[in-house]
Design a protein around this motif. Structure first.
Motif, PDB file in Angstrom:
ATOM      1  N   THR A   1     -72.304   3.918  -3.276  1.00  0.00           N
ATOM      2  CA  THR A   1     -71.734   2.617  -2.942  1.00  0.00           C
ATOM      3  C   THR A   1     -71.189   2.617  -1.512  1.00  0.00           C
ATOM      4  O   THR A   1     -71.399   1.659  -0.752  1.00  0.00           O
TER       5      THR A   1
ATOM      6  N   HIS B   1     -72.755  -0.606  -7.350  1.00  0.00           N
ATOM      7  CA  HIS B   1     -73.437  -0.167  -6.129  1.00  0.00           C
ATOM      8  C   HIS B   1     -73.602  -1.309  -5.136  1.00  0.00           C
ATOM      9  O   HIS B   1     -73.286  -1.168  -3.950  1.00  0.00           O
TER      10      HIS B   1
ATOM     11  N   GLY C   1     -70.838  -2.562  -2.856  1.00  0.00           N
ATOM     12  CA  GLY C   1     -70.640  -1.927  -1.555  1.00  0.00           C
ATOM     13  C   GLY C   1     -71.143  -2.805  -0.432  1.00  0.00           C
ATOM     14  O   GLY C   1     -70.515  -2.912   0.632  1.00  0.00           O
TER      15      GLY C   1
ATOM     16  N   SER D   1     -68.018  -9.012  -3.974  1.00  0.00           N
ATOM     17  CA  SER D   1     -67.451  -7.725  -4.388  1.00  0.00           C
ATOM     18  C   SER D   1     -66.739  -7.840  -5.722  1.00  0.00           C
ATOM     19  O   SER D   1     -66.826  -6.954  -6.577  1.00  0.00           O
TER      20      SER D   1
END
Length: 390
Positions: free
Chosen positions: A14, A135, A138, A259
């Motif tokens: 990530t 992931h 990120g 996010s």
């Protein structure tokens, strides 16, 4: 509960994705400064950014092959090291032609990461939707760092230091990844890379109806994502009348939203099904773009950025759709190939948005993006209603 190594893999993959994304996204907030410095149009800078995203897309297939041949760890380290170097070269570009070459090279090395990391996580996690959600967060977190930092640095020191600062993030993560991630065994160590790069053995994957259909909807979604990632700050400055600093902050909010929501959207798609969640994302994205274009004031900007951020989190539902239709042996080269195909098509979003903005204006340009998301929603609903099982 004892910390498990698989979470170290997830955390560092990530962070690696964050750093390669920061490098690419740091360019968008300083597009107005770059166009002024080189005295070019939105169409021309859109062409350069399309080159970067296309190189990123073209790297997906060979990255999967390289991962199968040398192991995922080696390829991810190559992506991180190459990104660090290219960011410095990009900042040193004396002419626009050199800038174009450097930005394309940046896209190529950064593009080595994602397909390999996703395959790595597929070997490590059973709940792949959750792992992909973490992931890809990120990338979204990179959007919090890149726009604000790039805008701040650009205002004070110029656009060149603004695009170079990504090296400060990428290189330490390169060292951390090399230290904490164990060497990974290649899946097919005996096959030469040149032999694996032959498209014949894997191109049949694209002929499967369920894969071809997923490629089509992913390409339209990627087209919209590329256009937004390349030109949202410029849209906010030129159409909504915001300052570069505010536009960078709003752009960061877009990634903050992703996010926060991507892990939940990925997990939701594990439970409710991929297609239902994708349709929801499309409707949400269209609503957000509509607010951007048609609703004045704070409501249009803040409401739009939240809805667009949620809507363009589609990847965490679409990409598991690919993986579920591939065997374990196909996922290395196969997933890289489909990523290359749909991202190459999607990379045209940067050029199209810049061209439409120059010729027809920002409202029409963003209206085109709304239409693309609408087509995806209609296609998925028709697939379900007609029982096509694509």
């Amino acid at each position: 509960m004892a910390w498990q190594y698989k979470y170290t893999v997830l955390a560092l993959c990530t962070l690696a994705f964050l750093s390669t994304t920061v490098a690419r996204l740091a360019i968008s907030p300083v597009v107005p400064a770059i166009t002024d410095d080189f005295e070019i149009s939105n169409t021309v800078i859109g062409f350069a950014l399309t080159g970067m995203w296309m190189a990123y897309a073209l790297a997906q297939f060979p990255s999967g092959i390289l991962g199968d041949r040398f192991g995922e760890r080696a390829v991810i380290l190559l992506a991180l090291g190459g990104t660090s170097i290219m960011c410095v070269l990009l900042a040193l570009s004396p002419h626009f032609a050199v800038f174009v070459l450097a930005v394309i090279a940046l896209g190529g090395v950064a593009g080595l990461h994602y397909s390999v990391a996703t395959t790595f996580l597929g070997r490590t996690f059973d709940n792949l939707g959750f792992a992909i959600g973490i992931h890809t967060s990120g990338s979204s977190a990179a959007g919090l760092i890149a726009p604000v930092a790039a805008a701040w640095i650009s205002v004070r020191f110029g656009w060149r230091p603004a695009v170079a600062f990504a090296t400060v993030i990428a290189f330490p993560i390169f060292l951390l990844f090399a230290w904490r991630i164990r060497p990974t065994d290649p899946r097919q160590p005996g096959k030469a890379v040149v032999e694996r790069l032959q498209l014949g053995p894997v191109v049949g994957i694209l002929k499967r109806p369920e894969i071809a259909f997923t490629v089509a909807i992913a390409a339209l979604c990627a087209f919209v994502w590329q256009g937004i990632a390349s030109f949202l700050p410029a849209f906010l400055v030129e159409y909504r009348g915001q300052s570069e600093a505010i536009a960078g902050t709003v752009f960061a909010m877009y990634f903050v939203t992703q996010s926060v929501t991507k892990p939940s959207i990925g997990a939701l798609s594990d439970r409710l099904g991929r297609d239902a969640v994708i349709v929801g994302c499309m409707i949400t994205g269209v609503s957000g773009l509509g607010l951007f274009v048609a609703v004045p004031g704070l409501l249009g900007v803040i409401g739009g950025i939240v809805l667009v951020g949620i809507g363009l989190s589609w990847a965490v539902a679409i990409e598991p759709r690919f993986m579920e239709n591939m065997s374990e042996q196909e996922r290395g080269g196969g997933f890289g190939l489909v990523r290359t195909v749909y991202l190459v098509i999607g990379s045209l979003g940067s050029l199209a948005v810049g061209l439409f903005a120059d010729v027809f204006g920002w409202a029409v340009s963003f209206g085109m993006l709304m239409a693309a998301l609408g087509i995806v929603a209609v296609g998925l609903l028709a697939n379900s209603a007609l029982g096509l099982e694509y």
